[in-house]
Design an enzyme around this catalytic site. Structure first.
Site, PDB file in Angstrom:
ATOM      1  N   HIS A  96       9.860  -9.544  -5.787  1.00 30.32           N
ATOM      2  CA  HIS A  96       8.933  -8.577  -5.377  1.00 30.32           C
ATOM      3  C   HIS A  96       8.127  -8.682  -4.422  1.00 30.32           C
ATOM      4  CE1 HIS A  96       6.359  -4.883  -5.947  1.00 30.32           C
ATOM      5  NE2 HIS A  96       5.481  -5.839  -5.989  1.00 30.32           N
ATOM      6  N   ASN A 151      -0.461   0.056  -2.861  1.00 33.12           N
ATOM      7  CA  ASN A 151       1.048   0.088  -2.444  1.00 33.12           C
ATOM      8  C   ASN A 151       1.270  -0.428  -0.922  1.00 33.12           C
ATOM      9  OD1 ASN A 151       3.661   2.151  -3.229  1.00 33.12           O
ATOM     10  ND2 ASN A 151       2.168   1.372  -4.734  1.00 33.12           N
ATOM     11  N   LYS A 202      -8.694  -4.992  -7.749  1.00 38.91           N
ATOM     12  CA  LYS A 202      -7.844  -4.139  -8.299  1.00 38.91           C
ATOM     13  C   LYS A 202      -8.590  -3.201  -9.519  1.00 38.91           C
ATOM     14  CE  LYS A 202      -3.420  -2.966 -10.223  1.00 38.91           C
ATOM     15  NZ  LYS A 202      -2.036  -3.257 -10.390  1.00 38.91           N
ATOM     16  N   ARG A 254       4.403   6.879 -29.757  1.00 40.56           N
ATOM     17  CA  ARG A 254       3.693   7.553 -28.712  1.00 40.56           C
ATOM     18  C   ARG A 254       2.511   6.918 -28.175  1.00 40.56           C
ATOM     19  NH1 ARG A 254       4.227  12.107 -32.016  1.00 40.56           N
ATOM     20  NH2 ARG A 254       6.164  13.161 -31.719  1.00 40.56           N
ATOM     21  N   LYS A 282      -0.301   0.479 -14.883  1.00 41.70           N
ATOM     22  CA  LYS A 282       1.217   0.653 -14.221  1.00 41.70           C
ATOM     23  C   LYS A 282       2.358   0.148 -15.172  1.00 41.70           C
ATOM     24  CE  LYS A 282       0.778   2.659  -9.652  1.00 41.70           C
ATOM     25  NZ  LYS A 282       1.056   2.479  -8.365  1.00 41.70           N
ATOM     26  N   GLU A 287      -3.545   7.328  -9.525  1.00 44.51           N
ATOM     27  CA  GLU A 287      -2.869   7.426  -8.120  1.00 44.51           C
ATOM     28  C   GLU A 287      -3.020   8.769  -7.709  1.00 44.51           C
ATOM     29  OE1 GLU A 287       0.071   4.451  -7.228  1.00 44.51           O
ATOM     30  OE2 GLU A 287       1.087   6.173  -5.909  1.00 44.51           O
TER      31      GLU A 287
END
Ligand code: NAD
Ligand SMILES: O=C(O)C(=O)C[C@@H](O)[C@H](O)[C@H](O)COP(=O)(O)O
Ligand code: ZN
Length: 376
Positions: A274, A252, A234, A129, A151, A244
């Site tokens: 990407h 994004n 960032k 966890r 993320k 977000e």
């Protein structure tokens, strides 16, 4: 913007209360990783995850730096490429971490690009966890973007990054010396995310990049300056909106189109990676903003010209192997995580460095725009 006086190590702090952490940036950080980690996470054991391209170059130096600091470690090497962000490889990482009896107070380390970082961070976020996590980003993209902000995740057949958790690292060690072995194509892909910060809200940084990009590609002070500026940009956004709920969506820019293109090319890194998807996506976002009379078409042309100069693809017809019909791209766009009550959210712009979050963008406008741009 001027270049710094020296290429000394830089530190950027991500300010998140009790989950705050440092990003160390500079050459030689893999060699001193053991000392940096040992000073912060006393007595921990480590599970290192990397890929088959990075392992022959940097796994042994990383492990011996840990050994020199008296840190015990196990390692897991995975295939390289976007397809590794899958349930199958998530299971491999979780099994390796648990099999080595890595405890919560120990640490899981991602040594590699954004693929390894996203996958390993996800595993660290769910094993027991939530286990401690360290990012050792080795691609430009990972050093300026994916190693920061927490993320993590994998791709689904329904779309990009649709399964994952927010799980912040405890430390980021960005060894800028390793970027010399990155392929020119992957370096350019990472550069797209650097340019993104200028296009979001730093017009002076974008103008500096237009002037200095060759120095960033050739290495030295301008490269470190660009990485530190990107990490600071960032870190500021993440500190203001970690999960977000608003502002962070700006990161994004170019991604709604870009992610749809990655899904449409089946995450085949040979066709599109990407950062390339983001480059095409940012040009499309600027062109779409001009079409919606929000920005001047000259700004879209300026973005396209700069990204083209550095050698990035700037339109859908640059993607080898053709694309599925526009309707398939629209399906991927409809799965975007920014969609609210079925309505599309895009990051649009009023000009260079003037991006904003646009809710409720009409799908019909997006569809007809994409029909114009689609190579068929
Ligand atoms: N979590 C986030 O905030 C975030 C942000 C941006 C991108 N991402 C994700 O990151 C991924 C892209 O990351 P990427 O561009 O690093 O791709 P990647 O991890 O596939 O790395 C690119 C290629 O370079 C190789 N490589 C990495 N470092 C190297 C080095 N120093 N020398 C030689 N080869 C090296 C890798 O093995 C790989 O083949 C995507 O999945 C994207 O969705 C996540
Ligand atoms: O950190 C963020 O927030 C970003 O959006 C950074 C992006 O460059 C990155 O590609 C991210 O993984 C995209 O996130 P997603 O939520 O659209 O999957
Ligand atoms: Zn991205």
């Amino acid at each position: 913007m001027t270049s710094p006086a020296s290429a000394a190590r830089r530190t950027v702090r991500v300010d998140l209360g009790e989950r705050s952490y440092d990003i160390l940036i500079g050459p030689g950080l893999i060699a001193s990783a053991g000392a940096e980690i040992g000073a912060r996470l006393k007595g921990c054991r480590i599970a290192v995850v990397t890929d088959e391209h990075v392992a022959p170059l940097y796994l042994e130096p990383f492990l011996s730096s840990l050994a020199d600091a008296g840190i015990e470690a196990v390692s897991q090497v995975l295939p390289a490429g976007e397809k590794t962000k899958s349930f199958e490889h998530l299971m491999t990482v979780c099994d390796a971490v648990l099999g080595a009896r890595i405890e919560r107070g120990d640490a899981v380390v991602a040594l590699g690009g954004g693929v390894i970082g996203d996958l390993t961070g996800f595993a660290a976020g769910i094993v027991r966890r939530g286990s401690r996590f360290i990012q050792v980003p080795t691609s430009l993209l990972a050093q300026v973007d994916s190693s920061v902000g927490g993320k993590t995740g994998i791709n689904s057949r329904h779309g990009k990054n649709l399964i994952g958790v927010f799980h912040q690292p405890d430390l980021v060690l960005a060894d800028t010396g390793v970027l010399d072995t990155l392929s020119p194509r992957e370096f350019r892909a990472g550069y797209a995310e650097v340019a993104k910060y200028g296009l979001i809200d730093k017009p002076d940084f974008f103008a500096w990049l237009e002037k200095n990009w060759r120095d960033i590609f050739s290495g030295g002070e301008a490269r470190i300056e660009a990485i530190a500026t990107s990490c600071q940009a960032k870190a500021d956004v993440v500190a203001a909106d970690e999960r977000e709920t608003g502002l962070r969506a700006l990161l994004n820019l170019g991604h709604t189109f870009g992610h749809a293109l990655e899904a449409a090319t089946e995450y085949d890194s040979a066709r599109l990676v990407h950062g390339e998807g983001v480059a095409i996506g940012m040009v499309l976002a600027h062109q779409f903003s001009a079409r919606m009379n929000l920005a001047s078409p000259d700004d879209a042309r300026r973005v396209e010209a700069h990204l083209k100069d550095v050698g990035l693809p700037v339109s859908m017809d640059a993607i080898p192997g053709g694309l599925p019909p526009v309707e398939v791209l629209m399906e991927a766009i409809a799965q975007d995580k920014k969609v609210k009550s079925g309505r599309l959210t895009f990051i649009l712009t009023r000009g260079i460095g003037q991006s904003f979050v646009a809710d409720d963008v009409p799908a019909s406008e997006v569809l007809s725009f994409l029909k114009e741009k689609h190579p068929r």
